[in-house]
Write an enzyme that holds these catalytic residues in place. Structure first.
Site, short mmCIF file in Angstrom:
data_model
loop_
_atom_site.label_atom_id
_atom_site.label_comp_id
_atom_site.label_asym_id
_atom_site.label_seq_id
_atom_site.Cartn_x
_atom_site.Cartn_y
_atom_site.Cartn_z
N GLY A 47 44.95 39.90 23.57
CA GLY A 47 44.97 41.34 23.31
C GLY A 47 45.86 41.94 24.36
O GLY A 47 45.50 41.97 25.53
N LYS A 86 47.53 47.03 38.50
CA LYS A 86 46.28 47.76 38.72
C LYS A 86 45.96 48.04 40.18
O LYS A 86 44.79 48.08 40.57
CB LYS A 86 45.12 47.04 38.00
CG LYS A 86 45.38 46.89 36.50
CD LYS A 86 44.20 46.40 35.71
CE LYS A 86 43.50 47.52 35.01
NZ LYS A 86 42.68 47.13 33.86
N ASN A 104 43.48 35.50 19.91
CA ASN A 104 42.55 35.63 21.05
C ASN A 104 43.17 36.57 22.09
O ASN A 104 42.46 37.18 22.88
CB ASN A 104 42.22 34.26 21.67
CG ASN A 104 43.43 33.38 21.95
OD1 ASN A 104 44.54 33.67 21.50
ND2 ASN A 104 43.23 32.31 22.68
N SER A 111 52.22 47.94 39.75
CA SER A 111 51.81 48.80 38.64
C SER A 111 50.66 49.69 39.09
O SER A 111 49.72 49.23 39.72
CB SER A 111 51.40 47.92 37.45
OG SER A 111 50.96 48.71 36.37
N GLY A 127 43.72 35.77 32.43
CA GLY A 127 44.15 36.62 31.33
C GLY A 127 43.98 38.10 31.63
O GLY A 127 43.42 38.48 32.67
N ASP A 128 44.53 38.95 30.75
CA ASP A 128 44.40 40.41 30.85
C ASP A 128 45.00 40.98 32.13
O ASP A 128 44.55 42.01 32.63
CB ASP A 128 42.92 40.84 30.72
CG ASP A 128 42.30 40.33 29.44
OD1 ASP A 128 43.04 40.21 28.44
OD2 ASP A 128 41.08 40.04 29.44
N ALA A 185 40.36 43.55 25.43
CA ALA A 185 41.18 44.23 24.43
C ALA A 185 40.98 43.62 23.04
O ALA A 185 41.30 44.25 22.04
CB ALA A 185 42.65 44.19 24.82
N GLY A 195 47.89 42.25 32.37
CA GLY A 195 48.77 43.39 32.06
C GLY A 195 50.12 42.91 31.52
O GLY A 195 51.13 43.61 31.63
P1 GDP Z 1 47.23 41.49 28.86
O1 GDP Z 1 46.34 40.73 27.96
O2 GDP Z 1 47.69 40.70 30.03
O3 GDP Z 1 48.39 42.14 28.14
O4 GDP Z 1 46.35 42.67 29.47
P2 GDP Z 1 45.31 43.61 28.66
O5 GDP Z 1 46.08 44.58 27.87
O6 GDP Z 1 44.31 42.79 27.94
O7 GDP Z 1 44.53 44.27 29.85
C1 GDP Z 1 45.15 45.05 30.80
C2 GDP Z 1 44.50 46.44 30.77
O8 GDP Z 1 44.86 47.15 31.94
C3 GDP Z 1 44.98 47.29 29.62
O9 GDP Z 1 43.95 48.16 29.24
C4 GDP Z 1 46.14 48.06 30.22
O10 GDP Z 1 46.39 49.29 29.56
C5 GDP Z 1 45.63 48.30 31.61
N1 GDP Z 1 46.64 48.35 32.67
C6 GDP Z 1 47.80 47.65 32.79
N2 GDP Z 1 48.39 47.91 33.97
C7 GDP Z 1 47.59 48.80 34.60
C8 GDP Z 1 47.63 49.43 35.89
O11 GDP Z 1 48.52 49.22 36.70
N3 GDP Z 1 46.60 50.27 36.20
C9 GDP Z 1 45.57 50.51 35.34
N4 GDP Z 1 44.61 51.34 35.74
N5 GDP Z 1 45.50 49.94 34.14
C10 GDP Z 1 46.49 49.07 33.78
P1 IMO Z 2 45.21 37.72 26.88
O1 IMO Z 2 46.49 37.19 26.30
C1 IMO Z 2 41.29 36.97 28.58
C2 IMO Z 2 39.09 33.52 27.05
C3 IMO Z 2 37.84 33.79 26.24
C4 IMO Z 2 37.05 32.53 26.56
C5 IMO Z 2 38.13 31.46 26.63
C6 IMO Z 2 38.32 30.68 25.34
O2 IMO Z 2 44.82 39.06 26.34
O3 IMO Z 2 45.27 37.67 28.38
P2 IMO Z 2 39.31 31.19 22.93
O4 IMO Z 2 39.12 32.36 22.02
O5 IMO Z 2 40.72 30.97 23.36
O6 IMO Z 2 38.67 29.94 22.42
O7 IMO Z 2 38.47 31.57 24.25
O8 IMO Z 2 39.33 32.13 26.94
N1 IMO Z 2 40.31 34.20 26.54
C7 IMO Z 2 40.88 35.25 27.14
N2 IMO Z 2 40.48 35.96 28.22
N3 IMO Z 2 42.44 37.26 27.97
C8 IMO Z 2 42.86 36.54 26.90
O9 IMO Z 2 44.08 36.72 26.34
C9 IMO Z 2 42.04 35.51 26.42
N4 IMO Z 2 42.14 34.63 25.39
C10 IMO Z 2 41.07 33.83 25.50
O10 IMO Z 2 37.19 34.95 26.68
O11 IMO Z 2 36.48 32.64 27.85
MG MG Z 3 44.42 40.89 27.09
#
Ligand code: GDP
Ligand code: IMO
Ligand code: MG
Length: 422
Positions: free
Chosen positions: A39, A330, A37, A411, A11-12, A298, A14
């Site tokens: 962000g 990143k 869940n 990115s 997850g996370d 997030a 981008g």
């Molecule tokens: P998602 O859940 O996959 O949409 O990702 P998130 O938003 O939770 O986490 C990605 C984080 O990295 C966010 O704070 C973005 O603003 C940041 N981000 C995305 N792409 C880049 C990148 O290429 N470089 C940096 N430094 N930050 C990035």
């Molecule tokens: P995005 O869409 C990162 C993780 C939680 C926990 C496990 C189970 O932003 O990438 P839950 O709340 O689903 O029961 O949690 O999954 N988790 C994530 N980690 N990014 C997410 O979403 C996540 N959604 C859940 O931290 O380990």
């Molecule tokens: Mg996220």
């Protein structure tokens, strides 16, 4: 055809940023699983937005946004999301469509999540405590409440029966969870009234019609492949199928109608919550990634655990999803390291393996690394592929060869504009 955009790690990666970048090329952006869940962060014009339930195409005039049947919706969080966006004057009734078959997260689902986690003690999943697990349990247990139920006059009776059952279950856990259900319910009913102002649809039919009309659709994944309920690091996973197949069930798209599968990964790895993470770093390198990458959840604000890229796990995710194009996020965060490490195999039960075994806990698995040359240049101002430093190009070429899939986007910062096409 429906293209998919999926996170390939924990997850996370981008996803939100890239969906926002790609929306200009699509007519419809649709979420197919997960709930608040998630962000998803978007940055443009100096403003940062975090979306939890609303698809990341919402800021573009050209695209419709669909919350599909596979998603779970918390009306309370949903209302907050809408309220936060009020100043942007988005016509949500026209632009945001909600599947009648999406399930609702009740306040007691959130309480059950907390009770379950507390009862697990040290073995807790590290859930975001948004009620995801209990809501999907009610869905598969055939007890859930759906958005479509809200169109019938007896929905409050259904709600009451389910909430009462949940209260008995919370008591069963025998843990100290303090709550005031009257307050939580008042907030929930208010959220439901807001939700009811939006347009409810039979989203599978909407998608069939859109495909027949030749519309371009992008399905936006939440979480990542290693959090998939079947293929992730169970039980430290989420409760939905985050992989490509989840888009078929979560939107009603037949497998033959899937077009490109866009896989997103960070140039390194992060994880938030509990569970195994073979390449996790506990040294300065990990701390640097966390600091430079601003690695905080997030949704929950928790610090994300950081480590080197795990190619064994990434190959697995590419295979499970049938990824056709990769996006590396990143890359800017790795500027300054003398060497970049990549995990290419695991030591497992006395041998070296290159596939993901049943259990990747540290007790069974030790990562084997290959080292590549790092780069020093600041990447955040770059806009063309020709400007990328040679060592980064070598890293990209190495990964493309190992994964046998082209890396189409690099990115170099959180902003929409910090995106390099290759
Ligand atoms: P998602 O859940 O996959 O949409 O990702 P998130 O938003 O939770 O986490 C990605 C984080 O990295 C966010 O704070 C973005 O603003 C940041 N981000 C995305 N792409 C880049 C990148 O290429 N470089 C940096 N430094 N930050 C990035
Ligand atoms: P995005 O869409 C990162 C993780 C939680 C926990 C496990 C189970 O932003 O990438 P839950 O709340 O689903 O029961 O949690 O999954 N988790 C994530 N980690 N990014 C997410 O979403 C996540 N959604 C859940 O931290 O380990
Ligand atoms: Mg996220």
């Amino acid at each position: 055809m429906v293209d998919l955009l999926l996170g390939l790690q924990w997850g996370d990666e981008g996803k939100g940023k890239i969906v926002d970048v790609l929306t200009k090329d699509y007519d419809i952006i649709a979420r197919f699983q997960g709930g608040p869940n998630a962000g998803h962060t978007l940055e443009f014009d100096g403003i940062k937005h975090v979306l939890h339930t609303i698809p990341s195409g919402i800021f573009h005039k050209n695209a419709m946004n669909v919350v599909g049947n596979g998603v779970v919706i918390d009306p309370v969080i949903f209302k907050k999301e809408l309220d936060n966006l009020e100043q942007f004057q988005i016509d949500f009734v026209a632009k945001l469509l909600i599947s009648r078959k999406a399930h609702l997260i009740l306040p007691t689902h959130r309480l059950l999540d907390a009770a379950s986690e507390t009862a697990k003690g040290k073995a807790k999943i590290g859930s975001t405590l948004k009620g995801i697990g209990p809501t999907y349990m009610d869905k598969t247990g055939r007890n859930g409440m759906r958005v479509g139920d809200l169109e019938f006059t007896d929905w409050k009776e259904k709600y009451r029966a389910l909430a009462d059952k949940h209260e008995a279950m919370i008591a069963y856990y025998d843990v100290d969870i303090q709550y005031n259900l009257d307050e939580l319910e008042a907030e929930f009913f208010e959220g439901v009234e807001t939700l009811k102002k939006l347009t409810f649809i039979d989203s599978e039919q909407y998608i069939f019609d859109a495909m027949a009309a030749g519309k371009k659709i992008l399905a936006e994944g939440a979480q990542g492949s290693l959090l998939d309920i079947d293929f992730g690091t169970y039980p430290f996973v989420t409760s939905s199928n985050t992989t490509a197949a989840g888009a078929c069930t979560g939107l009603g798209v037949a497998p033959g109608k899937i077009g490109s599968v866009l896989g997103i990964f960070k140039a390194y790895t992060t994880r938030v919550g509990s569970g195994p993470f073979p390449t996790e770093l506990f040294d300065d390198a990990g701390a640097t990634m966390g600091r430079v990458g601003n690695e905080f959840g997030a949704t929950t604000g928790r610090p994300r655990r950081c480590g080197w890229l795990d190619l064994v796990a990434l190959k697995y995710a590419v295979q499970i999803n049938g990824v056709t194009e990769l996006m590396m996020m990143k890359a800017d965060v790795l500027s300054g390291f003398d060497t970049i490490k990549v995990c290419t195999a695991y030591h497992y039960k006395g041998e070296q393996i290159t596939h993901l075994p049943y259990n990747i806990e540290a007790e069974y698995v030790t990562p084997v690394y290959t080292e590549l040359k790092g780069w020093k240049e600041d990447l955040t101002k770059l806009s063309k592929a020709e400007e990328l430093p040679a060592a980064l190009n070598a890293y990209i070429a190495y990964l493309e060869k190992e994964l046998n899939v082209p890396i189409k986007i690099v990115s170099v910062g959180p902003d929409r504009l910090q995106t390099i096409l290759r």
